[in-house]
Each structure stands twice: as C-alpha cells, then as structure tokens.
Scaffold this active site. Structure first.
Site, PDB file in Angstrom:
ATOM      1  N   PRO A  12       0.839  -1.212   0.000  1.00 54.72           N
ATOM      2  CA  PRO A  12       0.000   0.000   0.000  1.00 54.72           C
ATOM      3  C   PRO A  12       0.871   1.259   0.000  1.00 54.72           C
ATOM      4  O   PRO A  12       1.749   1.406   0.826  1.00 54.72           O
ATOM      5  CB  PRO A  12      -0.789  -0.100   1.314  1.00 54.72           C
ATOM      6  CG  PRO A  12      -0.632  -1.500   1.780  1.00 54.72           C
ATOM      7  CD  PRO A  12       0.665  -2.002   1.210  1.00 54.72           C
ATOM      8  N   GLU A  13       0.643   2.113  -0.963  1.00 52.76           N
ATOM      9  CA  GLU A  13       1.370   3.372  -1.053  1.00 52.76           C
ATOM     10  C   GLU A  13       0.462   4.487  -0.533  1.00 52.76           C
ATOM     11  O   GLU A  13      -0.693   4.244  -0.188  1.00 52.76           O
ATOM     12  CB  GLU A  13       1.733   3.653  -2.523  1.00 52.76           C
ATOM     13  CG  GLU A  13       2.627   2.599  -3.157  1.00 52.76           C
ATOM     14  CD  GLU A  13       4.087   2.754  -2.760  1.00 52.76           C
ATOM     15  OE1 GLU A  13       4.413   3.740  -2.077  1.00 52.76           O
ATOM     16  OE2 GLU A  13       4.887   1.889  -3.126  1.00 52.76           O
ATOM     17  N   HIS A  28      -5.109 -14.522   9.000  1.00 47.01           N
ATOM     18  CA  HIS A  28      -4.420 -13.221   8.956  1.00 47.01           C
ATOM     19  C   HIS A  28      -5.305 -12.033   9.320  1.00 47.01           C
ATOM     20  O   HIS A  28      -4.905 -10.894   9.113  1.00 47.01           O
ATOM     21  CB  HIS A  28      -3.765 -12.957   7.586  1.00 47.01           C
ATOM     22  CG  HIS A  28      -2.936 -14.096   7.079  1.00 47.01           C
ATOM     23  ND1 HIS A  28      -1.892 -14.619   7.799  1.00 47.01           N
ATOM     24  CD2 HIS A  28      -3.008 -14.819   5.928  1.00 47.01           C
ATOM     25  CE1 HIS A  28      -1.359 -15.614   7.105  1.00 47.01           C
ATOM     26  NE2 HIS A  28      -2.014 -15.764   5.983  1.00 47.01           N
ATOM     27  N   ARG A  81       1.633 -10.580   6.107  1.00 48.10           N
ATOM     28  CA  ARG A  81       3.062 -10.513   6.452  1.00 48.10           C
ATOM     29  C   ARG A  81       3.325  -9.861   7.803  1.00 48.10           C
ATOM     30  O   ARG A  81       4.453  -9.857   8.283  1.00 48.10           O
ATOM     31  CB  ARG A  81       3.823  -9.795   5.334  1.00 48.10           C
ATOM     32  CG  ARG A  81       3.737 -10.603   4.037  1.00 48.10           C
ATOM     33  CD  ARG A  81       4.513  -9.989   2.913  1.00 48.10           C
ATOM     34  NE  ARG A  81       5.942  -9.936   3.209  1.00 48.10           N
ATOM     35  CZ  ARG A  81       6.834  -9.367   2.411  1.00 48.10           C
ATOM     36  NH1 ARG A  81       6.442  -8.804   1.295  1.00 48.10           N
ATOM     37  NH2 ARG A  81       8.113  -9.350   2.740  1.00 48.10           N
ATOM     38  N   ARG A 107      23.156  17.587  -4.030  1.00 47.96           N
ATOM     39  CA  ARG A 107      23.069  16.133  -4.060  1.00 47.96           C
ATOM     40  C   ARG A 107      23.346  15.562  -5.452  1.00 47.96           C
ATOM     41  O   ARG A 107      22.697  15.932  -6.413  1.00 47.96           O
ATOM     42  CB  ARG A 107      21.689  15.693  -3.563  1.00 47.96           C
ATOM     43  CG  ARG A 107      21.533  15.906  -2.069  1.00 47.96           C
ATOM     44  CD  ARG A 107      20.261  15.254  -1.581  1.00 47.96           C
ATOM     45  NE  ARG A 107      20.298  14.997  -0.156  1.00 47.96           N
ATOM     46  CZ  ARG A 107      19.870  15.873   0.757  1.00 47.96           C
ATOM     47  NH1 ARG A 107      19.389  17.032   0.402  1.00 47.96           N
ATOM     48  NH2 ARG A 107      19.929  15.543   2.033  1.00 47.96           N
TER      49      ARG A 107
END
Ligand code: ZN
Length: 271
Positions: free
Chosen positions: A2-3, A91, A110, A152
């Site tokens: 999930p973002e 789960h 997970r 950078r």
C-alpha cells in the site's frame, strides 16, 4: 505494498463508517505485528467515540475522544468494514467493533503493519515526529525541492523516493511524475533547473491526486474500492510500459534498474 494513495483511499473509504461511532471493543487476535500491540490498548479505547480520521505519510489516524490510534498497513495490510458477525479469515489480526454493528477488520499476511495509541499530539509521536513533508502539502513546493536537490549527486528519482526528504512517493509515482515533468530519472538531483523543480513538484502532486481519485494503483481489498481495478494503470505513461509506444511521441519506452527498482522513461520526451 500500500502506497500513499491506497492509504488515503482507505481513509476515505473508512471515514463515513467510523466517524461519530463509539468503540464497543477492540479485539486483538494476534498482537505480534511489526511492533507488539499493547496489552492495555483494548481497555484504553473501549467506549470512546471516533471524532475524525486523518493520515500522516502512510499512517492512518483515528482521532478518539481521549487520544489517537495510529495504524500502519505495512507491506500487505488491508482494512475492511464488515458486519461484526462476519467469520474471521486467516491473517485477520484485530477487530475494532463499533456501536453500529460493523467492525473495522485488519488483515495482514506478512504482519508488517502496526497499531499504536497515544494520548499526546500524534504529530509528536516517535513514529511521526521526524517524518519529512507530505508531497500533497504546501510545504512540498518548488522552493523546497530546489533546496534539497542543490548539493546532491544522487539520481533525481532516488531523491524523490527518499522518505527522509519527502514521504510517500513510491516507485510508480516517481516514474510517472518524472515523465510528466520531462526529466530523466538518472539525472543528478543537483542538475535540476528551478523551472524543472516547479514542473516536478506539480507533477508529483498531480500523479498522486489522480491515483487517489481512482482509488490507488494496486486495488484489491481496500474499502471504498468501487473503481475498476487497474483503472489507474490505463492512465500510466511509462510504468511497466517498456517496449510499448510512448503515449506522447510514440517512440519506445525504455527501462533500467536503479537502486534495485525498475525505472521506466521515454528517452525522447525526458531530458
Ligand atoms: Zn515520448
């Protein structure tokens, strides 16, 4: 995984079912998540009304009357709104039972997700206090991007995905934003011109907003998921489109590996 758009989609999906509702019980079936769920948590939240929902980076916040629940979906977590009597599946790690007869059920194969509770200002919680700016926040603007890119040498795509500089810009969104801003992913961050920083911050926001609007990219079990899965994918310009014609110039989209992630770009449109 999930973002940010999926978490925001989850928040919007959950919001109408939880705000104003009282917590009847928090039933923790498996406390061993990324961090162990506190044994005292069920007693602390029981009886409290949910005042509002929020999000910080990929944390979903449930503001209660006396504190705030901080939920992270981890790598594989999802939340569903279900009738309380719905049988549990493998789960399913906790249920937040509400006085409307529904439960907010967390599933996470997970177990990299987490659940915390704080009675302090959640922005000062150790998990949130040091987070970089939100990409959709006004703090993430061209000035900011310009400043953090100056010295950078790192590739601009990797800088965008560095969560200590800006939170929640995953691989797919970084690739798409760079295409829209017409900037090659391998360019050194410090080579960005100011007008490119303007284009790139706008592109990051536009890509994330569109993803949120269509319910995230990796739709599966997210609540409020009424869109057709993969709808956002039809709108992608470069991500996983290598070898296919660019939607702008019709030349082939290329890909390469960058920081162990696949990167996609159009060599003609991006400079
Ligand atoms: Zn092109």
């Amino acid at each position: 995984m999930p973002e940010l758009p999926e978490v925001e989609t989850t928040r919007r999906g959950v919001d109408p079912h939880v705000v104003g509702r009282r917590i009847v019980a928090l039933a923790v079936h498996e406390p061993r998540l990324r961090w162990r769920v506190s044994d005292s948590l069920p007693a602390e939240v029981k009886g409290q009304r949910v005042r509002q929902t929020g999000r910080r980076a990929k944390y979903l916040l449930l503001e209660l009357e006396s504190g705030t629940l901080l939920l992270h979906l981890g790598m594989s977590g999802s939340l569903r709104v279900l009738p309380a009597e719905t049988p549990r599946m493998t789960h399913d790690h906790f249920d937040l039972l509400l006085d409307s007869g529904v439960t907010l059920r967390f599933n996470d194969p997970r177990r990299f997700g987490s659940l915390h509770y704080t009675t302090e200002n959640p922005d000062e919680h150790p998990l949130l206090a040091h987070l970089a700016p939100e990409p959709l926040d006004d703090k993430f603007d061209a000035e900011y991007l310009w400043r953090i890119t100056r010295k950078r040498k790192v590739a601009i795509k990797q800088l965008l995905m560095n969560s200590t500089l800006v939170v929640g810009v995953g691989n797919i969104y970084a690739s798409e934003a760079l295409f829209r801003a017409r900037i090659r992913p391998r360019r050194q961050a410090r080579s960005l011109k100011y007008e490119e920083a303007v284009r790139l911050t706008r592109a990051v926001k536009a890509v994330l907003k569109m993803a949120i609007k269509v319910g995230g990219t990796t739709l599966r079990d997210y609540v409020g998921a009424d869109g057709n899965p993969g709808y956002f994918r039809q709108k992608l310009y470069v991500y996983e489109r290598h070898g296919k014609p660019c939607r702008v110039c019709e030349g082939p989209i290329k890909h390469f590996t960058q920081g162990q992630r696949s990167t996609y770009y159009c060599p003609a449109c991006q400079k």
